[in-house]
Write a protein that holds these residues in place. Sequence first.
Motif, PDB file in Angstrom:
ATOM      1  N   ASP A   1      18.838  13.424 -27.212  1.00  0.00           N
ATOM      2  CA  ASP A   1      17.723  13.970 -26.262  1.00  0.00           C
ATOM      3  C   ASP A   1      17.672  12.704 -25.109  1.00  0.00           C
ATOM      4  N   LEU A   2      18.151  11.601 -25.362  1.00  0.00           N
ATOM      5  CA  LEU A   2      17.972  10.597 -24.396  1.00  0.00           C
ATOM      6  C   LEU A   2      19.159  10.067 -24.061  1.00  0.00           C
ATOM      7  N   THR A   3      19.310   9.947 -22.732  1.00  0.00           N
ATOM      8  CA  THR A   3      20.351   9.380 -22.062  1.00  0.00           C
ATOM      9  C   THR A   3      20.474   7.773 -21.724  1.00  0.00           C
ATOM     10  N   ILE A   4      21.130   7.237 -22.869  1.00  0.00           N
ATOM     11  CA  ILE A   4      21.268   6.114 -22.957  1.00  0.00           C
ATOM     12  C   ILE A   4      22.404   5.238 -22.500  1.00  0.00           C
ATOM     13  N   ARG A   5      22.378   4.271 -21.568  1.00  0.00           N
ATOM     14  CA  ARG A   5      23.416   3.771 -20.841  1.00  0.00           C
ATOM     15  C   ARG A   5      23.563   2.162 -21.576  1.00  0.00           C
ATOM     16  N   LEU A   6      24.853   2.076 -22.158  1.00  0.00           N
ATOM     17  CA  LEU A   6      25.157   0.785 -22.636  1.00  0.00           C
ATOM     18  C   LEU A   6      25.969   0.114 -21.719  1.00  0.00           C
TER      19      LEU A   6
END
Length: 442
Positions: free
Chosen positions: A298-303
Amino acid sequence: MIDIPSPAVAVVGRHNSGKTTLIERLIAELVGRGLDVGSIKHHSHRGFDIDIPGKDSYRHRAAGASETVIAAPGQVARIKTVEDEVECSELVRSMPNHDIIVVEGYRKSGLPTIEIMRSGNEADCRAARLFVKAAREGLPLTTDFTQLGRAVDRAGNAAGRDGAGEVPGLGEMPGASDYSAAADAAAKMPSTNTVAVVTDIPEAEEAAALYGIPAIGLEDVAALADFLSEHYVRPRVTVVIQAGGESRRMGQSKATVPFAGRPLICRLVERLSPVADELIITTNEADKLGFLHDMYPDLTIRLVGDAYAERGALPGLYTALAAAENPYVAVVACDMVFASARLVVAEALAMHESGADVVAPSNKHGFEPLHAMYRKEGCLGAVHARTERGEKRVQSFFDDPAVTVLPFNQDRVLEVEPRGGCFINANTPEELARIEQSYLGE
């Protein structure tokens, strides 16, 4: 759930100024831009009721219930009997997590106010004439316009219907035909809380210009939304967790080191994501952190990988600022086991109120730059310049004359997190084990 206080502005004016129409159009414009908007309507008459006679909830209240909640899928309403009128500030506090709250009325609430003056409303025209006269004479917005309006009326009456009178501080005034009921108009005038005037009256536009207040066309709702978006809408916050790579003293990546049975980075994600409009993890081991996308769908995590090959806190900050898409950037080290979402919110509010470029916790030992808030526009250039010079320490750019730094002292930190501990970090397996033992013993 971390509640984020909602910023609020009030739209004020005289009766029949068109406040409700303007607010209706303004809300639609703001929502169309993707903003979450709350609203408050000040009703000046006692005894209004939003419930419908004959309905069950109405019958509950009629039977004597002092508070009734009506709940349905997607909606909830609360009707409560109170002794006195509730202060606007209390209502705003009870409505967190909006990008902005638009208030109709509550002129004396202390909120920033948008003054509406419409040429089709005679009361507005009288107010505009009084407004521009005061502005031309250089009278401050702290002027008691009520007393001034009474003076205008007295001068007009004394001069007769077609004559002219002299008002102390205003010079010659037209007769009573132009200024009848000026005192009534003066009861609701712009003040030091006025931040913009929405009008189609030339006198009001002139007065606003003389007072240095923006004047926006009555039909230009897009311009009003632009103004609010720039100055009052809650600024979006990018939270950057700096995970770096392998830590020599830890013996492995701090992001993936086990803590309470899971990778340490999971704890940081869960603690900080509730206040992140955008969540970034800076890392040189993106392949080892790909599991986060599966763990938090549910989270948009950018690496994001480091922009500089050289290691160091300042090059890492540059990476964070350059990658962020929002104006405010909270930067937190991944080994801060008790990193505080509430502190992130408090720093953002302090930045919004002060206009500072950096809000950094401070104590007798100096700043804590890796649980701080940075304004991207104000910091990116300075950080880049110092990084190019080979600087490694974040504080090295704090003395840049173009950068304003607001120390967030220990007392303010403890107001937000009374138990403290926000900046505890682990650099070795032994330190992490002690922290974990303390954490599991809570």
